[in-house]
Design an enzyme around this catalytic site. Structure first.
Site: not given
Length: 467
Positions: A8-9
């Site tokens: 993810c970010t």
């Protein structure tokens, strides 16, 4: 059952760094290339389990008796666990969990991962219903980590009206957390992100034996500081391709005066923007793919450059969220769960009020089978079609996103104003959420129609009688 990795970010923005004085914590939840449908639900206290059993490990624990109501975005297929991912509880405390992060062999030798411990699958469900502040979230996760351990390395964030805290797991049982300065933002890709750490600061929390653990196991490579990324993280070639460039690009976007290298292993953790950050910029950042650089997959660079770095907006975006706790509105409407499904390049985020007992069917009922009337599958359809001719379809999307965000934010403004004179608050909020879901679905179908009509004219398989 084998463990599942989610990459993810994360983006966090303090209340003095946002345009409206709210706290904002955001993350894209990314899985594999094959679609993993997500749902948007509300969990009422009576539906929260009293006894929790994980699916990916043998973790089992009894949960407290006083859960709060909360929103969540779980997988529609619960056979491998809940994966609640993101939510805001009825005390207007937000949690996003988790960001998969890195570690190194010397840490794992000293504090190995725990195969039967807790993981991303579990965290939102066993934490968010029981916390009344961002610090509460940190302390509960810390206690669970020390008691049960974890089988993976993760970062996670908590927010309330005043504070944002970011926590990272360190080995199997250790952890550290830091309060994000009110005037700062952070970008956290899939690496250990916290750098400079002052054990004497009032803005940090950590496992009680962490300083001793570092010293006894000779973990610190620096002689003059404590840098958790150097101690517990990685500094690999993969980081220079997969992780660091994402932080570089968004730091370049929010703080353009600072010149940095996308391969740099020591990009800063705490950053300050040159302007107040808005929801629109947060959404753009979470959809970004190195626009106006040689590294853009849809750009004009050479093929080697275009495939060099992992972008933020990617086909593997399943759900993305901005959890916004507002400070200039009544408590009943303070929590906004902004939600986008599918690849962020062709969706937009919908601002749902979190202080409700139900969610719109189009966002709640995604199943495993394709259904273009559902927000998840419709958003993914737009992403797949848009990918076939980005230069053409991206302009249609830009028009769609501006129009849709304007309409959605107008509903929020109107609902906020109506609240003063409205006696049935939840009825008002449920109606507003349904209206916003309807706007999104209607505008998505309009966008899809524009894309099909325009694309039909440009199909390669054609023949005219005048040839």
């Amino acid at each position: 059952m084998s463990k599942i990795t989610s990459s993810c970010t994360t983006i966090l923005v303090g209340k003095k760094a946002t345009i409206d004085g709210s706290t904002m914590i955001a993350r894209s939840e990314d899985h594999g290339d094959h679609p993993t449908p997500k749902q948007f639900i509300v969990v009422e206290p009576q539906n929260q389990p009293h006894h929790y059993q994980a699916k990916l490990s043998k973790l089992t624990l009894d949960l407290p008796d006083n859960p709060l109501r909360y929103t969540a975005t779980p997988d529609s297929d619960r056979s491998h666990g809940v994966w609640g991912s993101s939510g805001i509880n009825s005390e207007n405390v937000a949690m996003t969990a988790t960001e998969t992060i890195t570690t190194n062999s010397r840490v794992l030798a000293a504090d190995p991962l725990v195969a039967e411990g807790l993981g991303e699958e579990d965290l939102l469900t066993i934490v968010l219903p029981y916390i009344r502040s961002a610090q509460d979230g940190v302390r509960r996760v810390g206690q669970l980590l020390e008691q049960y351990g974890t089988y993976e390395s993760n970062g996670m964030a908590f927010a309330d009206h005043n504070e944002i805290w970011y926590l990272e797991t360190l080995g199997g049982h250790h952890w550290a957390a830091i309060k994000i300065p009110d005037d700062a933002y952070i970008i956290a890709p899939n690496r250990l992100n916290i750098d400079h750490f002052d054990f004497q600061s009032n803005s940090v929390l950590y496992a009680s034996d962490l300083p001793q653990f570092i010293e006894e196991n000779n973990l610190n490579p620096d002689s003059d500081e404590v840098n958790l990324r150097h101690i517990f993280g990685s500094s690999t070639i993969k980081d220079t391709r997969y992780n660091n460039p994402r932080a570089w690009y968004l730091q370049k976007f929010f703080t353009p005066a600072v010149k940095q290298d996308p391969l740099d292993q020591d990009l800063p953790f705490i950053c300050h923007a040159n302007r107040k950050i808005s929801i629109e910029e947060m959404k753009w950042a979470m959809s970004s793919h190195y626009q106006n650089t040689p590294y853009d997959r849809y750009g004009t660079g050479c093929s080697e450059d275009k495939t060099l770095f992992r972008p933020i907006g990617i086909n593997r975006n399943e759900e993305s969220h901005i959890l916004q706790i507002r400070n200039k509105v009544p408590e009943a409407v303070a929590g906004i769960h902004w939600l986008g499904f599918g690849p962020n390049t062709f969706n937009t985020f919908v601002p749902f009020y979190s202080n409700v007992s139900d969610t719109p069917a189009a966002f709640k009922d995604a199943g495993q089978n394709y259904d273009p009337n559902n927000a998840y599958w419709l958003s993914r359809t737009l992403g797949v079609l848009g990918d076939t001719n980005y230069p053409l379809y991206s302009e249609y999307h830009a028009q769609f996103e501006q129009k849709t965000l304007a309409q959605l934010q107008a509903v929020v403004k109107d609902t906020d104003h109506q609240l003063v004179a409205h006696s049935k608050v939840e009825e008002l909020l449920l109606a507003a959420n349904q209206k916003m879901a309807d706007i999104y679905i209607h505008n998505c179908w309009e966008l899809l129609g524009n894309m099909v009509n325009s694309g039909s004219e440009r199909m390669k398989l054609k023949f005219t009688i005048f040839d």
